[in-house]
Enzyme design. Sequence first.
Site, short mmCIF file in Angstrom:
data_model
loop_
_atom_site.label_atom_id
_atom_site.label_comp_id
_atom_site.label_asym_id
_atom_site.label_seq_id
_atom_site.Cartn_x
_atom_site.Cartn_y
_atom_site.Cartn_z
CG ASP A 9 13.58 15.04 23.50
OD1 ASP A 9 13.57 15.60 22.38
OD2 ASP A 9 12.75 14.17 23.82
CE LYS A 107 11.25 13.91 20.98
NZ LYS A 107 10.62 13.35 22.18
CB CYS A 152 13.33 10.53 23.61
SG CYS A 152 11.73 10.89 24.38
#
Length: 206
Positions: A9, A107, A152
């Site tokens: 990310d 995601k 994450c």
Amino acid sequence: MPDTLLLVDIQHDFLPGGALAVPGGDEIIPIANALMPAFAHVVASQDWHPADHGSFAEHHAGARAFDIGQLAGREQILWPTHCVQGTPGAAFASDLDIAGIHDVVRKGDNPRLDSYSAFYDNHHERATGLGQRLAARGTRHIHVMGLAADVCVKYTVLDALAEGFTVTLIVDGIRGVDMAPGDTEAAIEAMRAAGAVVVTHDMVLG
């Protein structure tokens, strides 16, 4: 040459000035760029939310960002609206050498489930396909870095270990949200306790 590097990310909304900025998030980009050429396979995860995602505080009457609310009957941190599909905030960081990325896994596209891990949604109802892709290549060991360390990255590493991968965490290539003081250090310790090997990027480059 090490096999797989997983970049978690590294997107505009998680960088300083972004909708869900991680302090110092931009500082990891040179580390990612330095590491990518050293790996045979580089995968990047990308938060990819629909605009109506149920984890966004704006969709809960009277709620503010970082409140605890409910999503599909389960407790949920309510986040600022971030990484909405197709928006500049969801794009990879401008300074990230995206030419070095071989595969992208998205995601968080189910509006009724949040998805911190690059492997599964938060309730393990649906896999992203990352585990299957890595297994198909014969990958058993992954190096992980990215954002955010205490959200994450942590859940990605824990899921990877639970799936049977060995994991090396590149500790100078992560930064955390630290909603509560010490969250990032606690996350690092949780990943280490679960079996991750913790190194710095210069140890990988030798």
